[in-house]
Design a protein around this motif. Structure first.
Motif, PDB file in Angstrom:
ATOM      1  N   PHE A   1     -10.693   3.363  18.094  1.00  0.00           N
ATOM      2  CA  PHE A   1      -9.613   3.545  17.015  1.00  0.00           C
ATOM      3  C   PHE A   1      -9.724   3.159  15.502  1.00  0.00           C
ATOM      4  CE2 PHE A   1      -6.924   3.050  20.843  1.00  0.00           C
ATOM      5  CZ  PHE A   1      -6.279   4.175  20.826  1.00  0.00           C
ATOM      6  N   GLN A   2     -10.796   2.402  15.228  1.00  0.00           N
ATOM      7  CA  GLN A   2     -10.813   1.662  13.828  1.00  0.00           C
ATOM      8  C   GLN A   2     -11.714   2.765  12.971  1.00  0.00           C
ATOM      9  OE1 GLN A   2     -14.352  -1.447  13.590  1.00  0.00           O
ATOM     10  NE2 GLN A   2     -13.509  -1.911  11.582  1.00  0.00           N
ATOM     11  N   THR A   3     -12.548   3.645  14.172  1.00  0.00           N
ATOM     12  CA  THR A   3     -13.181   4.865  13.831  1.00  0.00           C
ATOM     13  C   THR A   3     -12.129   5.967  12.786  1.00  0.00           C
ATOM     14  OG1 THR A   3     -15.430   4.291  14.506  1.00  0.00           O
ATOM     15  CG2 THR A   3     -14.898   5.997  13.841  1.00  0.00           C
ATOM     16  N   PHE A   4     -11.327   5.814  13.739  1.00  0.00           N
ATOM     17  CA  PHE A   4     -10.151   7.421  14.055  1.00  0.00           C
ATOM     18  C   PHE A   4      -9.818   7.227  12.625  1.00  0.00           C
ATOM     19  CE2 PHE A   4      -6.630   9.159  14.697  1.00  0.00           C
ATOM     20  CZ  PHE A   4      -6.313  10.103  15.105  1.00  0.00           C
ATOM     21  N   ILE A   5      -9.319   5.342  12.761  1.00  0.00           N
ATOM     22  CA  ILE A   5      -8.233   5.574  11.121  1.00  0.00           C
ATOM     23  C   ILE A   5      -9.006   5.220  10.402  1.00  0.00           C
ATOM     24  CG2 ILE A   5      -6.718   3.864  10.062  1.00  0.00           C
ATOM     25  CD1 ILE A   5      -5.922   3.274  13.973  1.00  0.00           C
ATOM     26  N   LEU A   6      -9.857   5.118  10.373  1.00  0.00           N
ATOM     27  CA  LEU A   6     -10.923   4.923   8.956  1.00  0.00           C
ATOM     28  C   LEU A   6     -10.936   6.100   7.814  1.00  0.00           C
ATOM     29  CD1 LEU A   6     -11.614   3.073   6.596  1.00  0.00           C
ATOM     30  CD2 LEU A   6     -14.087   2.293   8.390  1.00  0.00           C
ATOM     31  N   LEU A   7     -11.794   6.964   9.434  1.00  0.00           N
ATOM     32  CA  LEU A   7     -12.199   7.836   8.844  1.00  0.00           C
ATOM     33  C   LEU A   7     -10.956   9.052   8.196  1.00  0.00           C
ATOM     34  CD1 LEU A   7     -14.414   9.026  11.704  1.00  0.00           C
ATOM     35  CD2 LEU A   7     -15.347   8.655   8.500  1.00  0.00           C
ATOM     36  N   LEU A   8      -9.995   9.451   9.125  1.00  0.00           N
ATOM     37  CA  LEU A   8      -8.608  10.011   8.431  1.00  0.00           C
ATOM     38  C   LEU A   8      -8.097  10.010   7.400  1.00  0.00           C
ATOM     39  CD1 LEU A   8      -5.962  11.583  10.475  1.00  0.00           C
ATOM     40  CD2 LEU A   8      -5.002   9.954  10.653  1.00  0.00           C
ATOM     41  N   LEU A   9      -8.179   8.519   7.797  1.00  0.00           N
ATOM     42  CA  LEU A   9      -7.150   7.867   5.686  1.00  0.00           C
ATOM     43  C   LEU A   9      -8.459   8.905   4.607  1.00  0.00           C
ATOM     44  CD1 LEU A   9      -6.260   4.353   6.791  1.00  0.00           C
ATOM     45  CD2 LEU A   9      -4.694   6.604   6.459  1.00  0.00           C
ATOM     46  N   VAL A  10      -9.944   8.059   5.008  1.00  0.00           N
ATOM     47  CA  VAL A  10     -10.761   8.725   3.582  1.00  0.00           C
ATOM     48  C   VAL A  10     -10.995   9.811   3.704  1.00  0.00           C
ATOM     49  CG1 VAL A  10     -13.113   8.410   3.393  1.00  0.00           C
ATOM     50  CG2 VAL A  10     -12.057   6.116   4.047  1.00  0.00           C
ATOM     51  N   THR A  11     -11.147  10.848   5.390  1.00  0.00           N
ATOM     52  CA  THR A  11     -11.016  11.936   4.600  1.00  0.00           C
ATOM     53  C   THR A  11      -9.642  12.547   4.339  1.00  0.00           C
ATOM     54  OG1 THR A  11     -10.183  12.510   7.436  1.00  0.00           O
ATOM     55  CG2 THR A  11     -13.101  12.418   6.512  1.00  0.00           C
ATOM     56  N   ASP A  12      -8.517  12.187   4.642  1.00  0.00           N
ATOM     57  CA  ASP A  12      -7.046  12.477   4.058  1.00  0.00           C
ATOM     58  C   ASP A  12      -6.934  13.807   4.402  1.00  0.00           C
ATOM     59  OD1 ASP A  12      -4.350  12.280   2.511  1.00  0.00           O
ATOM     60  OD2 ASP A  12      -5.811  12.718   0.545  1.00  0.00           O
ATOM     61  N   PRO A  13      -6.476  14.331   5.503  1.00  0.00           N
ATOM     62  CA  PRO A  13      -6.166  15.659   5.549  1.00  0.00           C
ATOM     63  C   PRO A  13      -4.932  16.194   5.341  1.00  0.00           C
ATOM     64  CG  PRO A  13      -6.406  14.555   7.644  1.00  0.00           C
ATOM     65  CD  PRO A  13      -7.177  13.105   6.089  1.00  0.00           C
ATOM     66  N   PHE A  14      -3.914  15.334   5.024  1.00  0.00           N
ATOM     67  CA  PHE A  14      -2.378  16.297   4.404  1.00  0.00           C
ATOM     68  C   PHE A  14      -2.985  16.286   3.775  1.00  0.00           C
ATOM     69  CE2 PHE A  14      -1.795  13.458   8.624  1.00  0.00           C
ATOM     70  CZ  PHE A  14      -1.019  14.574   9.176  1.00  0.00           C
ATOM     71  N   GLY A  15      -3.284  15.410   2.711  1.00  0.00           N
ATOM     72  CA  GLY A  15      -3.243  15.083   0.649  1.00  0.00           C
ATOM     73  C   GLY A  15      -4.638  16.892   0.604  1.00  0.00           C
ATOM     74  N   ASN A  16      -5.481  17.055   1.882  1.00  0.00           N
ATOM     75  CA  ASN A  16      -6.444  18.452   0.985  1.00  0.00           C
ATOM     76  C   ASN A  16      -5.080  19.457   1.715  1.00  0.00           C
ATOM     77  OD1 ASN A  16      -8.407  17.111   0.102  1.00  0.00           O
ATOM     78  ND2 ASN A  16      -8.854  16.172   1.960  1.00  0.00           N
ATOM     79  N   VAL A  17      -4.133  19.491   2.189  1.00  0.00           N
ATOM     80  CA  VAL A  17      -3.603  20.858   2.752  1.00  0.00           C
ATOM     81  C   VAL A  17      -3.114  21.416   1.457  1.00  0.00           C
ATOM     82  CG1 VAL A  17      -1.352  21.688   2.925  1.00  0.00           C
ATOM     83  CG2 VAL A  17      -2.367  19.312   4.732  1.00  0.00           C
ATOM     84  N   SER A  18      -2.613  21.314  -0.049  1.00  0.00           N
ATOM     85  CA  SER A  18      -2.331  22.221  -0.621  1.00  0.00           C
ATOM     86  C   SER A  18      -4.039  22.791  -1.180  1.00  0.00           C
ATOM     87  CB  SER A  18      -1.926  21.549  -1.537  1.00  0.00           C
ATOM     88  OG  SER A  18      -2.849  20.589  -2.437  1.00  0.00           O
ATOM     89  N   LEU A  19      -5.180  22.109  -1.243  1.00  0.00           N
ATOM     90  CA  LEU A  19      -6.414  22.011  -1.919  1.00  0.00           C
ATOM     91  C   LEU A  19      -6.849  23.291  -0.563  1.00  0.00           C
ATOM     92  CD1 LEU A  19      -9.427  22.955  -3.668  1.00  0.00           C
ATOM     93  CD2 LEU A  19      -9.838  20.598  -1.706  1.00  0.00           C
ATOM     94  N   PHE A  20      -6.945  23.333   0.739  1.00  0.00           N
ATOM     95  CA  PHE A  20      -6.961  24.193   1.639  1.00  0.00           C
ATOM     96  C   PHE A  20      -6.410  25.920   1.601  1.00  0.00           C
ATOM     97  CE2 PHE A  20     -10.386  21.941   3.574  1.00  0.00           C
ATOM     98  CZ  PHE A  20     -10.672  22.226   4.567  1.00  0.00           C
ATOM     99  N   VAL A  21      -4.639  25.564   1.449  1.00  0.00           N
ATOM    100  CA  VAL A  21      -4.448  26.496   0.963  1.00  0.00           C
ATOM    101  C   VAL A  21      -4.312  27.628  -0.013  1.00  0.00           C
ATOM    102  CG1 VAL A  21      -1.367  27.116   0.547  1.00  0.00           C
ATOM    103  CG2 VAL A  21      -1.901  25.569   2.417  1.00  0.00           C
ATOM    104  N   ASN A  22      -4.190  26.675  -1.539  1.00  0.00           N
ATOM    105  CA  ASN A  22      -4.947  27.596  -2.543  1.00  0.00           C
ATOM    106  C   ASN A  22      -6.340  27.664  -2.613  1.00  0.00           C
ATOM    107  OD1 ASN A  22      -2.829  26.910  -4.547  1.00  0.00           O
ATOM    108  ND2 ASN A  22      -3.861  24.633  -4.787  1.00  0.00           N
ATOM    109  N   ALA A  23      -7.839  27.935  -1.711  1.00  0.00           N
ATOM    110  CA  ALA A  23      -8.584  27.900  -1.175  1.00  0.00           C
ATOM    111  C   ALA A  23      -8.835  29.506  -0.582  1.00  0.00           C
ATOM    112  CB  ALA A  23      -9.528  27.132  -1.279  1.00  0.00           C
TER     113      ALA A  23
END
Length: 199
Positions: free
Chosen positions: A6-28
């Motif tokens: 859970f520590q690995t999962f939560i930390l990597l989820l926060l660091v990679t920030d998929p929700f924050g990168n949604v607009s980048l993926f959509v535009n790309a």
């Protein structure tokens, strides 16, 4: 083992920030044919996963080659994570999507690197390198679970953006930034405690 997962999962989820990168993926992916977009998403997520996995397994060797102690990496990682968290809480205007417009189909840059496997994510997985088999399994499982979240989020990125709207996405990213701030400070304090004990 469960705690490490859970520590690995939560930390990597926060660091990679998929929700924050949604607009980048959509535009790309705007210029990519609709039928091919899911293949590009899967490919970019797989590349990012592979890069992070390599750093996770060979991180300790990298530390030895660079003559870096784990304490220094923990303190440095805490500082980096704190700066990343501040950028999530207080975002700065940027033209980060300009690179995505240079080609019809993005390859590795900017989606796999640096959107997912960026410097902060690479520094984070270096912290997870371990000789204990249980910890290795937990860390790999955590990274794999995060990769599944990437796929779920980015395969439905356009629908998410339409359904939630920019305000909700921004609010969610800032909430993740607040959580990451607390984890970064905890990592920094742990590094300082370890350093003081070694004196």
């Amino acid at each position: 083992m469960t705690q490490n997962f859970f520590q690995t999962f939560i930390l990597l989820l926060l660091v990679t920030d998929p929700f924050g990168n949604v607009s980048l993926f959509v535009n790309a992916l705007k210029r990519v044919p609709v039928a091919r977009r899911w293949k590009v998403v899967v490919r970019e997520c797989a590349i990012a996963f592979g890069i992070l996995l390599v750093f996770m397994f060979f991180g300790r060797h990298f530390l030895k080659a660079m003559q870096l102690s784990e304490v220094a990496l923990r303190i440095g990682g805490g500082v980096i994570l704190f700066l990343i968290a501040m950028r999530m809480v207080f975002p700065q205007p940027s033209n980060g999507n300009a690179e995505a417009d240079l080609a019809d189909e993005p390859f590795i840059v900017p989606l796999a690197i640096p959107a997912l496997a960026g410097p902060s994510a690479l520094a984070t997985v270096l912290l997870f390198s371990s000789h204990e088999i249980d910890e290795v399994i937990a860390h790999v499982a955590g990274l794999s679970a995060v990769a599944m979240v990437w796929l779920a989020v980015f395969l439905s990125a356009e629908r998410l953006q339409r359904a939630l709207g920019p305000r909700v996405m921004t609010a969610f990213e800032r909430l993740m930034g607040l959580i990451l701030t607390a984890m970064a400070i905890e990592m920094l304090l742990a590094g300082i405690r370890a350093f003081l004990k070694s004196i």
